[in-house]
Design a protein around this motif. Sequence first.
Motif, mmCIF file in Angstrom:
data_model
loop_
_atom_site.group_PDB
_atom_site.id
_atom_site.type_symbol
_atom_site.label_atom_id
_atom_site.label_comp_id
_atom_site.label_asym_id
_atom_site.label_seq_id
_atom_site.Cartn_x
_atom_site.Cartn_y
_atom_site.Cartn_z
ATOM 1 N N PHE A 110 0.808 -1.218 0.000
ATOM 2 C CA PHE A 110 0.000 0.000 0.000
ATOM 3 C C PHE A 110 0.846 1.275 0.000
ATOM 4 C CE2 PHE A 110 -2.106 -3.328 2.524
ATOM 5 C CZ PHE A 110 -3.197 -3.572 1.714
ATOM 6 N N GLU A 124 -6.078 3.898 8.907
ATOM 7 C CA GLU A 124 -7.546 4.027 8.944
ATOM 8 C C GLU A 124 -8.196 3.523 7.668
ATOM 9 O OE1 GLU A 124 -5.373 6.377 9.371
ATOM 10 O OE2 GLU A 124 -5.939 7.831 10.914
ATOM 11 N N ARG A 125 -7.469 3.659 6.551
ATOM 12 C CA ARG A 125 -8.101 3.411 5.271
ATOM 13 C C ARG A 125 -7.897 1.979 4.759
ATOM 14 N NH1 ARG A 125 -5.872 5.716 1.492
ATOM 15 N NH2 ARG A 125 -4.112 6.771 2.410
ATOM 16 N N LEU A 126 -7.015 1.221 5.407
ATOM 17 C CA LEU A 126 -6.726 -0.118 4.900
ATOM 18 C C LEU A 126 -7.721 -1.127 5.432
ATOM 19 C CD1 LEU A 126 -2.861 -0.063 5.409
ATOM 20 C CD2 LEU A 126 -4.140 0.516 3.349
ATOM 21 N N GLN A 127 -8.067 -2.079 4.582
ATOM 22 C CA GLN A 127 -8.948 -3.175 5.006
ATOM 23 C C GLN A 127 -8.074 -4.409 5.192
ATOM 24 O OE1 GLN A 127 -12.315 -3.000 5.547
ATOM 25 N NE2 GLN A 127 -12.051 -0.798 5.290
ATOM 26 N N ASP A 177 2.830 4.593 -0.662
ATOM 27 C CA ASP A 177 2.742 5.657 -1.660
ATOM 28 C C ASP A 177 3.875 6.664 -1.422
ATOM 29 O OD1 ASP A 177 2.033 7.120 0.527
ATOM 30 O OD2 ASP A 177 -0.013 7.563 -0.122
ATOM 31 N N CYS A 183 1.573 3.759 11.079
ATOM 32 C CA CYS A 183 1.278 3.712 9.640
ATOM 33 C C CYS A 183 0.467 4.944 9.267
ATOM 34 C CB CYS A 183 0.506 2.433 9.303
ATOM 35 S SG CYS A 183 -0.078 2.345 7.606
ATOM 36 N N HIS A 184 0.837 5.555 8.139
ATOM 37 C CA HIS A 184 0.100 6.739 7.704
ATOM 38 C C HIS A 184 -1.337 6.422 7.305
ATOM 39 C CE1 HIS A 184 3.603 9.197 7.833
ATOM 40 N NE2 HIS A 184 4.242 8.565 6.867
ATOM 41 N N HIS A 185 -1.540 5.213 6.777
ATOM 42 C CA HIS A 185 -2.810 4.922 6.117
ATOM 43 C C HIS A 185 -3.688 3.941 6.875
ATOM 44 C CE1 HIS A 185 -1.065 7.147 2.918
ATOM 45 N NE2 HIS A 185 -0.142 6.243 2.673
#
Lengths: 345, 350
Positions: free
Chosen positions: B305, B332-335, B307, B328-330
């Motif tokens: 993931f 919240e958005r990862l499933q 970027d 991790c920066h992301h």
Amino acid sequence: MTGGPLLSVRGLKVVFGLDEGSVRAVDGVSFDVMPGQVVGIVGESGCGKSVTTKAMLQLVDPPGRIAAGEMLFRRAGGDAVDLARLDPRGREIREIRGAEIALIPQEPMASFSPVHTVGEQIVEAIRLHARQWRPEGGAVSRADARAIVVDLFRDVGISMPEQRLDSYSWQLSGGLRQRAMIAMALSCKPRLLIADEPTTAIDVTTQAQVLALLRDLQKRHGTAIVFITHDLGVIAQMASHVVVMYLGRVMEEGPVDAIFHAPRHPYTRALLRSMPGMRGETRVALPTISGTLPHPFNRPAGCPFHPRCEEAIAGRCQARVPVLRPVGGGQSASCFLHHDEAEAT
Amino acid sequence: MSGPDGAQPLLRVRNLRKFFPIVKGVFSRTVGHVRAVDDVGFDVHEGETLGLVGESGCGKTTTSRCILRAMAPTSGEMLYRRRDGSTVDLAPLSRRELRPLRAEIQMIFQDPFGSLNPRMTLFDNVGEPLLVNGMSNRGERMDRVAELLRLVGLRPEFMHRFPHAFSGGQRQRIGIARALSTNPRLVVADEPVSALDVSVQAQVLNLLLELQQRLRLTFLFVAHDLSVVRHISDRVAVMYVGQIVELAPTKSIFERPLHPYTAALLKAVPVADPRVPAGDVLLKGEVPSPASPPAGCYFNPRCPFADERCRREAPVLRELATGHSVRCHHAERLQLAVPQERIDPAGRSG
């Protein structure tokens, strides 16, 4: 290639004669390996799983020796040879070892020579077993062998194969070293591959890569694999047929699904229960196998598992040794709970 | 942060760093550092088990060694709450100052064959910490060793035998008895069951759980085997290249991991059920060297993931849900939820 097993082990016994007495490391082991099949041998330390594979390659170190039994291996030409009867230093076993039966050892670090590049070592193997690449006869040139190794390295997922070829094993990471070892094992197009705990020394993410690689290679080349491990998770993911060993004997064998979902032998059942899983309650007492593994000089009489067995039948299990017999579902078990046949005394 | 019962944590680790110099040449010039532990922070509450997991080289053992002060950290704080309620920072203490604390913080080793003195009987092996801590009366020591052996499930008569007479599992029990001899409060266990066979491993895990309840021990449990850590821990910290990437209660981290590395690690564990298909290999490549970690997030070269931001900016450990922190920066958005069949596959529930 139709019908008939590639390797048929019957009543194999390996004995280590020591000053204190003799240790029966392998005590009457029988199993078959069909062409292209992955057979997993699972058991705890001292169960004789590694010694069994060493015997298959005639690599049992003195004072160990093959005391009885046969290991019929169907050679490339179609005729069967009894590996148990071959001279460990003879021409025939040297033709088979590394060529028709190859080994992926547990410790890739200890298995490569540190003073030769990994490429040189694999080239040497290919040139030595030239017949595997030139069935009509003739030698494999150094340049040809090198080209084969480059292809193999690419096949096992080693990036920049030309450069890696000239590396020493100690310059490679654990995962790359194990890949190089697999390339070496495959270098002579074996028909039977023995993998002795090939992922025990590496980390779990690397292990996943190596197991995926072995599954993929097995599918593409149809190589039969004897897979030795103590890790039930690895067995479940790799093997189609499972042999469960305890104190040098086969307790149970059968298709992988039956072994995990309908185990018949109390030892197999206890082993599966005692393993902490990735599911279920945490921080509760795990079911255990009572007692400890007996000392090799102190083998119990009768069924070797009976002192630790919850279902042992008094007066029977300590008196006679149950033999491995079919118990339905494609499984066989050595247990008086399922049949009445004992070893002749 | 305070514990579940509002009490102060037994141990608070803050900004812990341990760098090893890389030296070269005849004059041992320092040419770089291995950042073995790189800004690690966590709390350990009294009576809990905190599991520390990660692959080899992730710094989990170095972290535990720093806490035991088997080595001095490069920087950071390790605030330990003593029995009398006072708090002491373990990091700057001298050998002499550490002495009284050694009895309270003990360790259990990995190798049951290498960690016992083969020339000493069990009485001497287990009783030595008592002697060092001032129990000079031999009879008194004998009584205490007998009590300890009984506590770990060994017969007191064994105390006059030597370690070679015992199996791996029994030796691990002896090691546990020795660790408990001084009535410790915090026990650091570094891979205590990884050298043991499955059936023996279960016995030792059961013993540790039972002793923890009886003696109100606090465990820092370091291991690489995720199913073992899952079984014994209340909370789990996952380490990667010297940093904690995720820290959460056991159930949350195993069912709803928030860091892509944790998720990949969980998927890589082979499930002991042939009906569960082998997971796809999520991670390509290998763990980067802690001597030259990549820029930005240390996990970015292997992360599916990653970027631009991940390659540029190092994420910090932040709390996303109560008690669940992730670096991790992301996140919240990862499933990343673990597929249900890996938790409870059909046919094997119950």
